[in-house]
Structures are given as structure tokens and as C-alpha cells.
Design a protein around this motif. Structure first.
Motif, short mmCIF file in Angstrom:
data_model
loop_
_atom_site.label_atom_id
_atom_site.label_comp_id
_atom_site.label_asym_id
_atom_site.label_seq_id
_atom_site.Cartn_x
_atom_site.Cartn_y
_atom_site.Cartn_z
N PHE A 316 16.21 7.65 14.70
CA PHE A 316 16.10 6.93 13.43
C PHE A 316 17.07 5.76 13.33
O PHE A 316 17.28 5.21 12.26
N ASP A 317 17.69 5.41 14.45
CA ASP A 317 18.60 4.27 14.44
C ASP A 317 17.88 3.03 13.93
O ASP A 317 16.79 2.70 14.40
N THR A 318 18.48 2.40 12.96
CA THR A 318 17.92 1.17 12.38
C THR A 318 18.90 0.05 12.65
O THR A 318 19.91 -0.07 11.97
N ASP A 319 18.60 -0.73 13.67
CA ASP A 319 19.47 -1.82 14.07
C ASP A 319 18.87 -3.14 13.63
O ASP A 319 19.30 -3.75 12.65
N THR A 320 17.85 -3.58 14.33
CA THR A 320 17.15 -4.80 13.92
C THR A 320 15.82 -4.50 13.25
O THR A 320 15.21 -5.38 12.65
N ALA A 321 15.34 -3.27 13.36
CA ALA A 321 14.08 -2.86 12.73
C ALA A 321 14.23 -1.43 12.22
O ALA A 321 14.94 -0.62 12.80
N ARG A 344 17.71 -0.02 24.14
CA ARG A 344 16.68 -0.22 23.12
C ARG A 344 15.45 -0.82 23.77
O ARG A 344 15.51 -1.30 24.90
N ALA A 345 14.37 -0.85 23.01
CA ALA A 345 13.21 -1.60 23.44
C ALA A 345 13.58 -3.09 23.48
O ALA A 345 14.42 -3.55 22.70
N SER A 346 12.96 -3.83 24.39
CA SER A 346 13.31 -5.25 24.51
C SER A 346 13.02 -6.01 23.23
O SER A 346 13.74 -6.95 22.89
N GLN A 347 11.99 -5.60 22.51
CA GLN A 347 11.69 -6.17 21.20
C GLN A 347 11.42 -5.02 20.24
O GLN A 347 10.27 -4.62 20.04
N PRO A 348 12.47 -4.45 19.64
CA PRO A 348 12.29 -3.28 18.77
C PRO A 348 11.38 -3.58 17.59
O PRO A 348 11.42 -4.66 17.00
N ARG A 349 10.57 -2.58 17.27
CA ARG A 349 9.65 -2.70 16.14
C ARG A 349 9.87 -1.54 15.18
O ARG A 349 10.34 -0.47 15.58
#
Length: 409
Positions: A316-321, A344-349
């Protein structure tokens, strides 16, 4: 101490799945292609198996499956799709997987007759060799599995008024036979012993997440008989820690996930508690948390341990999304655990739930993100370590559904 509720868009089903119950695109089952590829993972050498249970009821979903990928000449590619008689939508086939060499176990725990299927690889083909049904009804059979050599453990956390248990199967003359059942000494109702499992040779660790703040139990096989050798509990544990939700084992070291733990005054930031076996038994040697942890991250939801490398998921980490999820890699250096990187995913969603499953071996790490919805119904990433750093990760999707084995972001 007040425990905060989980975010409103998340429903946690005990011991098996973290599913999106409602999100910006609608309720689960209304999301196109809600297959949850990456819900479970198991890595052995140059082979990985990725579970795709397809638990929802939407018209775009497919039967459950487990997908096998292999690495040849440095590149990962699709090898096989495993299915079973219970791979139908309601059975949750692929919700739990385990792999050791050329043998794979895939669970279908959600059907009316829960089963675990055993597959063996011959060349590039995977053959279904056995089908194991629950010895007792209503036990939660197959929500966790662990495999090492000729030994298979199958969790049954709801057995005996949810005291729980873990069935032991052994392969003899190419047949899998029930050899016994592990239970906690002095177990109590709602302990949920068997919600998580780890197996390494003649040693097993079994989580019991429902017991107060949770416990984990160590069993050793001595002279062909499994014996409980120690009960593990964290120092300073509190109700709601969910200690034992995830377990990992490598030799004389065990790591227990406690994603509900308050850390640095941040509720449900989560923790991973390290135990090591010494001359007088097992003792706690470290409690790890995310260096940038926040409330409700649920660090320790998933774990994987290989030698001096530990990876913990924080779904549930909320960094950029929102609820993108992440995974943290730790390395033990001179007896101290060092947080080496955040993955992280390269483009977190939003709602990727990256880190729901992790599997590390040597310099390879796979991470599942079953909530990924923007283009595909769940995904899995493979990272490779070069020196002290992990690369950016390559994203894989279900090649049966998509023509390409992976897509760039």
C-alpha cells in the motif's frame, strides 16, 4: 494504541489475496481483464512460475492459470501455461504456487473442492502428475503452499475451528502421499496456523497470523518425524501486528512479516522481524522497516530470503501514485542489515499493489503487481542485480492474453 482501518478501496481476504473491491474504474469484476497476473510467484534457478487466479466475476476474465517463464542466454521468455481441472474462475487456480527445480505445485483453494496440482517438467513440456484434494472440508486448503524436493506443505488455516494446520505430503515412487499434519502445540481457535509457509530441507516455518499479535512456529524433521522446536514471537508485539502473515526461511535464519506493526509512530507501516538459530535456539536479531515508511504501507506483506539478501513488499506504499506498492531489498553486511534499495514499477500507477508477491534467488528478483490495470490484467517485473544495484526491471504480462511477452512502459 489505535489501529487505523485499511484504505477504503481495499479489501483484504485473510491469508490469500489483496483485491481491489472498489476503485476509480468500478468494482472488482467490472474492471476489464481483472486477472491478477502476479498474485503469486515462485522462483527456482532460471525458472519462475507466476500465478494468475482470475478471481473476479467480470465477463472479460479468464480461467485461472500459472505461467512459466525461463531464462536462456540472459533473456526471460514464456515456456508454458499450467492449468487444472479446477482452473475455472471460481476455483482461484494459481492463487498460491511453489516451484523447486522441475516440479511445481499450483493451488486452487477457492473451489467447492479445493485442490493442489503437481506438475513435472520434461524438456520444455510440463505434465500434470498428481491432484491432491483437501483431506477435510472447510479448512482453507491450499491458500499457502511450500515445496522442497520430495516434500510439499499445504496450509489449512481454517482447520479445527481456525486453529489451523499444515498438511505434509511426501513423494514416494513418483506418488504424493499424505505423511502427516503439522499443528501448533496448545493451539487456540482463530489462530489460523498455516496461513503462511516456508520450507527449507528438513525445516519448516509456519505462520499463525490470527493469534493475538501473531506467531510463527519452527518445525524440524528428525528421524522422519516433524517436531515443533520453537514458537517465534516479536519483542514488543501488539495486537493487530499481523505477525506471521508472511514467512521466509533459509537455513538457520527466518524472517517473519508483521505488516500491521506500528513503526516510528507510523501505524501499520509494517515490519520484517529477523530470527537466527544459535546454540540455545532461535532468537530475534533484527526488526527491519522501510527507510521512508508511511502509515498504512503494510511493509512485510510479502517476503523472500536468499542467503544475505532479503526482499519485503509494501503493497500500500503511496509514493507517486495511490497504493502503487513497492519492494525493499536488504543485504546483511558484517552482521548488520543494510537497506540497499527501494524497487518500484518504472511508471507506478494507482492500485498496482506492486510487491504483493516477491521471489529472490541469487541476483534475480521477481515482483508481482496483480492490481495493475492500465493496460493489462496484472503484471510481474524481473530485476537483476549488477554489483550492489538492481536494474530498472522488465515488465511481463500474460502471453496467452497478449501477443508480446512484455510491454515497455
Amino acid at each position: 494504541m489505535v489501529r487505523r482501518r485499511l484504505p477504503a478501496n481495499i479489501c483484504v481476504l485473510p491469508g490469500i489475496l489483496a483485491l481491489l473491491c472498489a476503485c476509480s474504474s468500478g468494482a472488482a469484476g467490472e474492471i476489464p481483464g481483472d486477472d491478477q497476473f502476479g498474485e503469486s510467484l515462485s522462483l527456482s534457478g532460471n525458472t519462475v512460475i507466476v500465478g494468475r487466479p482470475s478471481n473476479s466475476t467480470g465477463s472479460s476474465t479468464r480461467d485461472g492459470a500459472a505461467l512459466v517463464f525461463v531464462r536462456r542466454q540472459g533473456s526471460w521468455g514464456f515456456q508454458a501455461r499450467l492449468g487444472g481441472a479446477d482452473s475455472t474462475l471460481a476455483a482461484g487456480f494459481g492463487a498460491a504456487v511453489a516451484l523447486d527445480g522441475d516440479t511445481a505445485a499450483v493451488a486452487a483453494p477457492a473451489g467447492t473442492m479445493p485442490r493442489v496440482y503437481l506438475f513435472e517438467r520434461q524438456g520444455d513440456r510440463w505434465l500434470r502428475r498428481a491432484e491432491i484434494g483437501s483431506p477435510e472440508p472447510g479448512t482453507g486448503f491450499g491458500r499457502a503452499v511450500a515445496l522442497d524436493g520430495d516434500t510439499l506443505l499445504v496450509g489449512a488455516q481454517f482447520r479445527n475451528a481456525s486453529r489451523g494446520g499444515a498438511y505434509v505430503y511426501e513423494r514416494v515412487a513418483n506418488e504424493w502421499r499424505l505423511a502427516g499434519v503439522l499443528v501448533a502445540a496448545a493451539g487456540s481457535p482463530d489462530d489460523r496456523f498455516g496461513n503462511s509457509l516456508a520450507l527449507d530441507g528438513s525445516r519448516a516455518v509456519v505462520g499463525a497470523v490470527g493469534e493475538g499479535f501473531g506467531s510463527a512456529y519452527v518445525f524440524d524433521r528428525v528421524g522422519g518425524t516433524w517436531q515443533q522446536t520453537q514458537r517465534l514471537q516479536p519483542s514488543g508485539g501488539q495486537p493487530g501486528d499481523r505477525f506471521g502473515l508472511a514467512v521466509a526461511l533459509d537455513g538457520d535464519r527466518a524472517v517473519i512479516g508483521a505488516p500491521g506493526t506500528e513503526s516510528d509512530d507510523l501505524e501499520e507501516q509494517g515490519a520484517a522481524v529477523v530470527f537466527e538459530r544459535g546454540p540455545t535456539g532461535w532468537s530475534q536479531t533484527a526488526e527491519l522497516s522501510a527507510f521512508d515508511g508511511r502509515e498504512n504501507d503494510l511493509f512485510g506483506w510479502s517476503l523472500s530470503l536468499d542467503g544475505n539478501t532479503l526482499v519485503a513488499g509494501a503493497i500500500f506504499d503511496t509514493d507517486t501514485a495511490s497504493v502503487q506498492g513497492s519492494a525493499y531489498s536488504f543485504t546483511q553486511v558484517a552482521g548488520m542489515w543494510v537497506s540497499s534499495s527501494k524497487l518500484r514499477a518504472s511508471q507506478p500507477r494507482p492500485s498496482d499493489i506492486f510487491g504483493n508477491a516477491v521471489a529472490v534467488e541469487s541476483d534475480v528478483l521477481w515482483v508481482g503487481a496483480p492490481g495493475f490495470q492500465t493496460h493489462n490484467p496484472g503484471t510481474a517485473y524481473v530485476f537483476e542485480r549488477i554489483g550492489p544495484a538492481w536494474n530498472s526491471g522488465e515488465r511481463f504480462v500474460d502471453p496467452i492474453v497478449f501477443e508480446d511477452q512484455f510491454e515497455s512502459d
